[in-house]
Motif scaffolding. Structure first.
Motif, PDB file in Angstrom:
ATOM      1  N   VAL A  38     -10.328 -48.086  -5.776  1.00  0.00           N
ATOM      2  CA  VAL A  38     -11.424 -47.180  -5.410  1.00  0.00           C
ATOM      3  C   VAL A  38     -10.958 -45.743  -5.585  1.00  0.00           C
ATOM      4  CG1 VAL A  38     -13.014 -46.430  -3.605  1.00  0.00           C
ATOM      5  CG2 VAL A  38     -12.388 -48.838  -3.757  1.00  0.00           C
ATOM      6  N   ARG A  39     -11.781 -44.936  -6.207  1.00  0.00           N
ATOM      7  CA  ARG A  39     -11.521 -43.511  -6.375  1.00  0.00           C
ATOM      8  C   ARG A  39     -12.736 -42.712  -5.906  1.00  0.00           C
ATOM      9  NH1 ARG A  39     -11.915 -42.135 -11.269  1.00  0.00           N
ATOM     10  NH2 ARG A  39     -12.715 -44.113 -12.080  1.00  0.00           N
ATOM     11  N   VAL A  40     -12.535 -41.432  -5.663  1.00  0.00           N
ATOM     12  CA  VAL A  40     -13.646 -40.525  -5.354  1.00  0.00           C
ATOM     13  C   VAL A  40     -13.394 -39.216  -6.089  1.00  0.00           C
ATOM     14  CG1 VAL A  40     -12.575 -39.583  -3.241  1.00  0.00           C
ATOM     15  CG2 VAL A  40     -15.067 -39.491  -3.530  1.00  0.00           C
ATOM     16  N   SER A  41     -14.435 -38.676  -6.696  1.00  0.00           N
ATOM     17  CA  SER A  41     -14.323 -37.392  -7.379  1.00  0.00           C
ATOM     18  C   SER A  41     -15.541 -36.547  -7.023  1.00  0.00           C
ATOM     19  CB  SER A  41     -14.244 -37.579  -8.899  1.00  0.00           C
ATOM     20  OG  SER A  41     -15.424 -38.185  -9.400  1.00  0.00           O
ATOM     21  N   GLY A  42     -15.451 -35.255  -7.296  1.00  0.00           N
ATOM     22  CA  GLY A  42     -16.547 -34.343  -6.986  1.00  0.00           C
ATOM     23  C   GLY A  42     -16.116 -32.913  -7.158  1.00  0.00           C
ATOM     24  N   ASP A  43     -16.934 -31.975  -6.695  1.00  0.00           N
ATOM     25  CA  ASP A  43     -16.577 -30.564  -6.858  1.00  0.00           C
ATOM     26  C   ASP A  43     -15.950 -29.963  -5.600  1.00  0.00           C
ATOM     27  OD1 ASP A  43     -18.835 -30.328  -5.263  1.00  0.00           O
ATOM     28  OD2 ASP A  43     -20.055 -29.301  -6.761  1.00  0.00           O
ATOM     29  N   PHE A  44     -15.490 -30.819  -4.684  1.00  0.00           N
ATOM     30  CA  PHE A  44     -14.689 -30.354  -3.556  1.00  0.00           C
ATOM     31  C   PHE A  44     -13.275 -30.043  -4.035  1.00  0.00           C
ATOM     32  CE2 PHE A  44     -14.681 -34.947  -3.840  1.00  0.00           C
ATOM     33  CZ  PHE A  44     -13.340 -35.280  -3.776  1.00  0.00           C
ATOM     34  N   THR A  45     -12.508 -29.332  -3.225  1.00  0.00           N
ATOM     35  CA  THR A  45     -11.148 -28.977  -3.597  1.00  0.00           C
ATOM     36  C   THR A  45     -10.319 -30.235  -3.837  1.00  0.00           C
ATOM     37  OG1 THR A  45     -11.304 -26.991  -2.225  1.00  0.00           O
ATOM     38  CG2 THR A  45      -9.104 -27.680  -2.897  1.00  0.00           C
ATOM     39  N   GLY A  46      -9.754 -30.350  -5.036  1.00  0.00           N
ATOM     40  CA  GLY A  46      -9.004 -31.543  -5.391  1.00  0.00           C
ATOM     41  C   GLY A  46      -9.862 -32.668  -5.920  1.00  0.00           C
ATOM     42  N   GLY A  47     -11.138 -32.368  -6.151  1.00  0.00           N
ATOM     43  CA  GLY A  47     -12.078 -33.416  -6.551  1.00  0.00           C
ATOM     44  C   GLY A  47     -12.042 -33.785  -8.016  1.00  0.00           C
ATOM     45  N   PHE A  48     -11.366 -33.003  -8.839  1.00  0.00           N
ATOM     46  CA  PHE A  48     -11.205 -33.340 -10.253  1.00  0.00           C
ATOM     47  C   PHE A  48      -9.724 -33.339 -10.599  1.00  0.00           C
ATOM     48  CE2 PHE A  48     -15.555 -31.473 -10.294  1.00  0.00           C
ATOM     49  CZ  PHE A  48     -16.244 -32.585 -10.762  1.00  0.00           C
ATOM     50  N   PRO A  49      -9.165 -34.431 -11.107  1.00  0.00           N
ATOM     51  CA  PRO A  49      -9.866 -35.664 -11.494  1.00  0.00           C
ATOM     52  C   PRO A  49     -10.266 -36.557 -10.341  1.00  0.00           C
ATOM     53  CG  PRO A  49      -7.524 -35.900 -11.860  1.00  0.00           C
ATOM     54  CD  PRO A  49      -7.727 -34.464 -11.458  1.00  0.00           C
ATOM     55  N   GLY A  50      -9.779 -36.252  -9.122  1.00  0.00           N
ATOM     56  CA  GLY A  50     -10.224 -37.003  -7.963  1.00  0.00           C
ATOM     57  C   GLY A  50      -9.097 -37.572  -7.137  1.00  0.00           C
TER      58      GLY A  50
END
Length: 378
Positions: free
Chosen positions: A54-66
């Protein structure tokens, strides 16, 4: 009669229990998928006991690459950001065994051209400009129209109407801002992830902007191809905007349809569409705002080879405001934008430039809207 009714209720109740038997509780029943910790870090959790990754990504800090989540013995996967996350509105997506999964514990979402992403909000003073406040609110309409430009296909756009629109529109016509989304998004994205309606509501309440209609058209047309070249006729969405959408809005809403009362702004792909539409049709607009965008090197060369007449059209320098926004050095369009501005300088095109710090995300573009809206129609 009373005994008959009692028997009937007992029968219906028995049937209900038969159809919906008692379910074994799971950790998902009380799980919170996004939590802000005391130290300001974010913790993401999802219940997926049979999954292997399971992974999570987004535009939060540290969200890319996730972030990669770790599985507990009860089947809950969790991960925490390495540092605190400031108050704002953020997107995130869970990927369960490489399958993008909409968070079942959160109904707050961003609609895009390819589906939905989740949103979450961290409250704080610096976030108030884009949150629901106790102020008069405008309304957002979903509008369907027939595009004769695109062979009669039915298309959708969103329209924001200002607070007290019904009263205002009885006595006056209104200017229009055309607000374009980026690649992969759609005409709903500016009012979900973009919070455009809430930002404008709050600006109205502060007396910082004039009443206006905001039109958010769809930037994808379903026609296959990559339409980031130079010139509005190369992009079917730009052709639709110029030849169908603008006349449609002027015919169905009380608009001021002259150049002085029309603006266009767009981000990323929508920024190129903004440039192609406005630079090739400067008589249509007085306010132009490309955000986090820039022509690719081959298109700059194309302009220099084939469109000098467009770039030297004196009407371009008659825009009341031509302002370029960028999301800082980490914005993926940063170098393209530098190249484009160098080209503009060579052609003697006047513009303003503002560089931000939130990269290629709606965190930047919401703040661009906050900045540009008060500049309009003054």
């Amino acid at each position: 009669m009373k005994n008959t009714l009692t028997a009937l209720f007992f029968l219906l109740g028995s049937l209900a229990f038969a159809q919906f038997p008692n379910r074994t509780p799971t950790p998902n029943d009380t799980l919170k998928s996004v939590q802000i910790q005391e130290d300001g870090k974010l913790k993401f959790s999802i219940y997926a006991p049979k999954s292997s990754e399971v992974r999570v990504s987004g535009d939060f800090t540290g969200g890319f690459p996730g972030l990669t989540l770790e599985k507990s013995e009860i089947g809950v996967w969790s991960a925490t950001t390495s540092g605190p996350v400031s108050p704002d509105v953020y997107t995130y997506d869970f990927y369960v065994d490489d399958l993008k999964v909409f968070d079942p514990k959160n109904s707050l979402s961003k609609e895009s051209n390819s589906g939905y992403s989740n949103l979450f909000e961290i409250s704080g003073e610096e976030n108030e400009f884009q949150t629901l406040q106790d102020v008069p609110h405008g309304r957002v309409e979903k509008v369907w129209y027939k595009s004769e430009t695109l062979d009669g296909v039915t298309r959708r756009l969103h329209v924001y109407l200002p607070p007290n629109y019904d009263e205002i529109s009885k006595t006056q016509k209104l200017p229009v801002l055309y607000l374009l989304h980026g690649g992969g998004d759609n005409d709903a994205s500016w009012t979900t992830a973009g919070r455009a309606n809430l930002i404008l509501d709050n600006l109205y309440a502060e007396g910082k902007i004039e009443p206006m209609i905001v039109v958010m058209p769809a930037g994808h047309t379903g026609i296959p191809g990559f339409f980031m070249g130079a010139g509005y006729w190369q992009d079917p969405a730009c052709r639709d905007l110029v030849h169908t959408v603008i006349p449609f809005i002027d015919s169905n809403y009380p608009t001021l349809s002259d150049r002085e009362h029309r603006a266009i702004a767009g981000l990323s792909m929508g920024g190129v569409q903004t440039l192609n539409t406005a630079l090739w049709n400067p008589e249509l607009f007085s306010y132009v705002f490309p955000m986090s965008t820039g022509y690719f090197p081959p298109n700059i060369q194309e302009i220099k080879d084939k469109h000098v007449d467009v770039m030297t059209n004196k009407e371009i320098n008659n825009f009341k405001v031509f302002k370029i926004y960028m999301g800082g050095e980490t914005d993926i369009a940063y170098q393209n934008n530098l190249n484009m501005m160098e080209m503009f300088d060579g052609f003697g095109i006047s513009y303003q430039y503002q560089n931000g710090s939130y990269a290629h995300t709606f965190r930047e573009w919401r703040r661009n809207l906050l900045d540009l809206a008060p500049l309009l129609f003054r």
